[in-house]
Design a protein around this motif. Structure first.
Motif, PDB file in Angstrom:
ATOM      1  N   ALA A 192       0.823  -1.217   0.000  1.00 31.91           N
ATOM      2  CA  ALA A 192       0.000   0.000   0.000  1.00 31.91           C
ATOM      3  C   ALA A 192       0.855   1.264   0.000  1.00 31.91           C
ATOM      4  CB  ALA A 192      -0.939  -0.006   1.211  1.00 31.91           C
ATOM      5  N   ASN A 193       1.944   1.268   0.784  1.00 35.14           N
ATOM      6  CA  ASN A 193       2.764   2.475   0.922  1.00 35.14           C
ATOM      7  C   ASN A 193       3.793   2.641  -0.188  1.00 35.14           C
ATOM      8  OD1 ASN A 193       1.385   3.025   3.294  1.00 35.14           O
ATOM      9  ND2 ASN A 193       2.940   2.088   4.614  1.00 35.14           N
ATOM     10  N   TYR A 194       4.232   1.530  -0.777  1.00 34.45           N
ATOM     11  CA  TYR A 194       5.266   1.577  -1.826  1.00 34.45           C
ATOM     12  C   TYR A 194       4.828   0.749  -3.032  1.00 34.45           C
ATOM     13  CZ  TYR A 194       8.028   3.024   2.248  1.00 34.45           C
ATOM     14  OH  TYR A 194       8.486   3.659   3.373  1.00 34.45           O
ATOM     15  N   PRO A 195       3.712   1.117  -3.667  1.00 34.39           N
ATOM     16  CA  PRO A 195       3.156   0.262  -4.725  1.00 34.39           C
ATOM     17  C   PRO A 195       4.049   0.105  -5.948  1.00 34.39           C
ATOM     18  CG  PRO A 195       2.044   2.396  -4.673  1.00 34.39           C
ATOM     19  CD  PRO A 195       2.914   2.331  -3.456  1.00 34.39           C
ATOM     20  N   ARG A 196       4.907   1.081  -6.237  1.00 30.75           N
ATOM     21  CA  ARG A 196       5.713   1.035  -7.462  1.00 30.75           C
ATOM     22  C   ARG A 196       7.211   0.951  -7.162  1.00 30.75           C
ATOM     23  NH1 ARG A 196       3.702   5.797 -11.307  1.00 30.75           N
ATOM     24  NH2 ARG A 196       5.130   4.685 -12.693  1.00 30.75           N
ATOM     25  N   TYR A 197       7.562   0.624  -5.938  1.00 30.44           N
ATOM     26  CA  TYR A 197       8.974   0.580  -5.583  1.00 30.44           C
ATOM     27  C   TYR A 197       9.617  -0.764  -5.893  1.00 30.44           C
ATOM     28  CZ  TYR A 197       9.149   5.114  -3.221  1.00 30.44           C
ATOM     29  OH  TYR A 197       9.142   6.463  -2.948  1.00 30.44           O
ATOM     30  N   PHE A 198       8.832  -1.828  -5.957  1.00 34.79           N
ATOM     31  CA  PHE A 198       9.416  -3.140  -6.242  1.00 34.79           C
ATOM     32  C   PHE A 198       8.390  -4.020  -6.947  1.00 34.79           C
ATOM     33  CE2 PHE A 198       7.661  -3.184  -1.983  1.00 34.79           C
ATOM     34  CZ  PHE A 198       6.973  -4.389  -1.898  1.00 34.79           C
ATOM     35  N   ASP A 199       8.915  -4.977  -7.726  1.00 30.79           N
ATOM     36  CA  ASP A 199       8.079  -5.903  -8.484  1.00 30.79           C
ATOM     37  C   ASP A 199       8.184  -7.331  -7.966  1.00 30.79           C
ATOM     38  OD1 ASP A 199       7.556  -3.856 -10.660  1.00 30.79           O
ATOM     39  OD2 ASP A 199       9.730  -4.071 -10.858  1.00 30.79           O
ATOM     40  N   VAL A 200       9.285  -7.642  -7.266  1.00 29.58           N
ATOM     41  CA  VAL A 200       9.570  -9.010  -6.837  1.00 29.58           C
ATOM     42  C   VAL A 200       9.816  -9.011  -5.333  1.00 29.58           C
ATOM     43  CG1 VAL A 200      11.051 -11.036  -7.160  1.00 29.58           C
ATOM     44  CG2 VAL A 200      10.649  -9.461  -9.069  1.00 29.58           C
ATOM     45  N   VAL A 201       9.240  -9.999  -4.643  1.00 27.53           N
ATOM     46  CA  VAL A 201       9.497 -10.211  -3.219  1.00 27.53           C
ATOM     47  C   VAL A 201      10.431 -11.407  -3.079  1.00 27.53           C
ATOM     48  CG1 VAL A 201       8.502 -10.726  -0.970  1.00 27.53           C
ATOM     49  CG2 VAL A 201       7.237  -9.293  -2.589  1.00 27.53           C
ATOM     50  N   CYS A 202      11.595 -11.202  -2.438  1.00 24.22           N
ATOM     51  CA  CYS A 202      12.593 -12.261  -2.263  1.00 24.22           C
ATOM     52  C   CYS A 202      12.558 -12.750  -0.817  1.00 24.22           C
ATOM     53  CB  CYS A 202      13.999 -11.755  -2.591  1.00 24.22           C
ATOM     54  SG  CYS A 202      14.164 -11.070  -4.248  1.00 24.22           S
ATOM     55  N   GLY A 203      12.688 -14.066  -0.652  1.00 21.55           N
ATOM     56  CA  GLY A 203      12.701 -14.630   0.687  1.00 21.55           C
ATOM     57  C   GLY A 203      13.550 -15.878   0.745  1.00 21.55           C
ATOM     58  N   ASP A 204      13.891 -16.314   1.961  1.00 26.64           N
ATOM     59  CA  ASP A 204      14.679 -17.533   2.112  1.00 26.64           C
ATOM     60  C   ASP A 204      13.757 -18.747   2.078  1.00 26.64           C
ATOM     61  OD1 ASP A 204      13.463 -17.575   4.613  1.00 26.64           O
ATOM     62  OD2 ASP A 204      15.220 -16.794   5.657  1.00 26.64           O
ATOM     63  N   ALA A 205      14.298 -19.907   2.445  1.00 29.87           N
ATOM     64  CA  ALA A 205      13.540 -21.148   2.318  1.00 29.87           C
ATOM     65  C   ALA A 205      12.306 -21.189   3.206  1.00 29.87           C
ATOM     66  CB  ALA A 205      14.453 -22.340   2.632  1.00 29.87           C
ATOM     67  N   LEU A 206      12.266 -20.369   4.249  1.00 31.33           N
ATOM     68  CA  LEU A 206      11.098 -20.340   5.120  1.00 31.33           C
ATOM     69  C   LEU A 206       9.839 -19.935   4.358  1.00 31.33           C
ATOM     70  CD1 LEU A 206      10.024 -20.473   8.078  1.00 31.33           C
ATOM     71  CD2 LEU A 206      10.546 -18.046   8.245  1.00 31.33           C
ATOM     72  N   TYR A 207      10.009 -19.136   3.302  1.00 34.03           N
ATOM     73  CA  TYR A 207       8.874 -18.622   2.546  1.00 34.03           C
ATOM     74  C   TYR A 207       8.541 -19.475   1.329  1.00 34.03           C
ATOM     75  CZ  TYR A 207       9.803 -14.542   5.422  1.00 34.03           C
ATOM     76  OH  TYR A 207       9.998 -13.708   6.488  1.00 34.03           O
ATOM     77  N   PHE A 208       9.159 -20.646   1.227  1.00 33.51           N
ATOM     78  CA  PHE A 208       8.899 -21.517   0.083  1.00 33.51           C
ATOM     79  C   PHE A 208       7.656 -22.361   0.372  1.00 33.51           C
ATOM     80  CE2 PHE A 208       9.360 -25.186  -2.676  1.00 33.51           C
ATOM     81  CZ  PHE A 208       9.776 -24.620  -3.859  1.00 33.51           C
ATOM     82  N   ASP A 209       6.507 -21.740   0.231  1.00 42.07           N
ATOM     83  CA  ASP A 209       5.255 -22.477   0.340  1.00 42.07           C
ATOM     84  C   ASP A 209       4.199 -21.779  -0.508  1.00 42.07           C
ATOM     85  OD1 ASP A 209       3.886 -20.439   1.959  1.00 42.07           O
ATOM     86  OD2 ASP A 209       5.156 -21.124   3.593  1.00 42.07           O
ATOM     87  N   ALA A 210       3.195 -22.533  -0.884  1.00 46.53           N
ATOM     88  CA  ALA A 210       2.175 -22.015  -1.794  1.00 46.53           C
ATOM     89  C   ALA A 210       1.409 -20.828  -1.227  1.00 46.53           C
ATOM     90  CB  ALA A 210       1.213 -23.147  -2.175  1.00 46.53           C
ATOM     91  N   PRO A 211       1.009 -20.830   0.065  1.00 43.29           N
ATOM     92  CA  PRO A 211       0.265 -19.660   0.562  1.00 43.29           C
ATOM     93  C   PRO A 211       1.019 -18.347   0.421  1.00 43.29           C
ATOM     94  CG  PRO A 211       0.004 -21.511   2.060  1.00 43.29           C
ATOM     95  CD  PRO A 211       1.043 -21.920   1.058  1.00 43.29           C
ATOM     96  N   PHE A 212       2.331 -18.354   0.696  1.00 37.93           N
ATOM     97  CA  PHE A 212       3.081 -17.102   0.601  1.00 37.93           C
ATOM     98  C   PHE A 212       3.238 -16.670  -0.858  1.00 37.93           C
ATOM     99  CE2 PHE A 212       7.032 -14.694   0.123  1.00 37.93           C
ATOM    100  CZ  PHE A 212       6.806 -13.657   1.018  1.00 37.93           C
ATOM    101  N   ILE A 213       3.549 -17.621  -1.727  1.00 39.36           N
ATOM    102  CA  ILE A 213       3.718 -17.273  -3.147  1.00 39.36           C
ATOM    103  C   ILE A 213       2.405 -16.777  -3.733  1.00 39.36           C
ATOM    104  CG2 ILE A 213       4.272 -18.214  -5.430  1.00 39.36           C
ATOM    105  CD1 ILE A 213       6.318 -20.006  -4.079  1.00 39.36           C
TER     106      ILE A 213
END
Length: 266
Positions: A192-213
């Motif tokens: 909401a605050n930075y809608p055009r600042y980034f296109d990709v969200v990077c994360g470590d293996a903890l975020y490797f699951d379908a709900p987060f993606i």
């Protein structure tokens, strides 16, 4: 040097206009919140390691910084108390306006490449004696005895691939809460605050699951996460889709990478 630094931040970021955004819950403050914020800024600008190391500087601020802090510099006890009562929304507004100014001044590259933001968990401080209602807890075994350790952990979102360190926001984990839950709450605010600042969200293996993606995709962002574990359902899905597809190759001076690209993942 400090005088030049103060002129620079006032010219580039209109620092004196940002100071009123810092507020706290004191009813009748004798020391303005702006003076406290400016004092802590001096701590970081002078590379002081703690509030106690700043104390000797509080009485001899240069004239230009004295104009920001005011005639009565806060004590280190006041600084600690005020920041415990500070409104985080005001701090986020200050940070947002600084980033907006950086973008307008072309300090953040805005080319054709995808822009990336990373989310990661960090432990900020811990104690075995002091705690608060928002502390996380863990049990350690010290010399054969179980000891409860209290700590605060949070998720930080920051832009990467820039020469500058550009933190966008921080979200603390609530008691008993997982990192991914706090990360989603943080990213909701970041989208909401930075809608055009980034296109990709990077994360470590903890975020490797379908709900987060799927959470990132639902908000119009790509997700780039580390793969660990051969039994992950997303990996099995990818292996089935890509089994008959030859890899493409990307190479630079240090490494050669194989990659696949396909649609239709569930």
């Amino acid at each position: 040097m400090m005088s030049r630094f103060c002129r620079y931040i006032d010219k580039c970021f209109h620092f004196h206009k940002l100071l009123p955004l810092f507020t706290d819950s004191r009813q009748k403050p004798q020391i303005p919140g702006a003076a406290v914020f400016a004092s802590v800024l001096a701590l970081f600008a002078c590379n002081r390691q703690s509030l106690h190391s700043l104390e000797k500087d509080l009485v001899r601020f240069p004239a230009r910084l004295r104009g920001l802090v005011g005639p009565r510099p806060p004590s280190i006890d006041t600084i600690g108390r005020v920041y415990a009562l500070a409104d985080s929304n005001g701090l986020r507004q200050i940070l947002g306006q600084v980033h907006h100014r950086l973008k307008r001044n072309k300090a953040l590259a805005d080319g054709d490449d995808l822009k990336m933001a990373a989310v990661d968990g960090h432990e900020f401080f811990k104690s075995r004696k002091r705690c608060c209602a928002q502390c996380q807890q863990r049990v350690l075994t010290i010399n054969g005895e179980e000891v409860v350790e209290y700590y605060h952990r949070g998720v930080v979102c920051h832009l990467i691939e820039h020469e500058l360190a550009v933190p966008l926001d921080v979200e603390l984990l609530r008691p008993g809460e997982g990192e991914e839950t706090a990360a989603k709450r943080l990213l909701e605010r970041g989208f909401a605050n930075y809608p055009r600042y980034f296109d990709v969200v990077c994360g470590d293996a903890l975020y490797f699951d379908a709900p987060f993606i799927n959470f990132c995709l639902d908000h119009g962002k790509h997700a780039l996460v580390v793969l660990k574990g051969e039994q992950r359902l997303l990996l099995q899905d990818a292996q089935g889709v890509l089994a008959q597809q030859a890899p493409q190759v990307w190479q630079d001076r240090q490494r050669t990478m194989q990659y696949w690209d396909a649609d239709g993942f569930t």
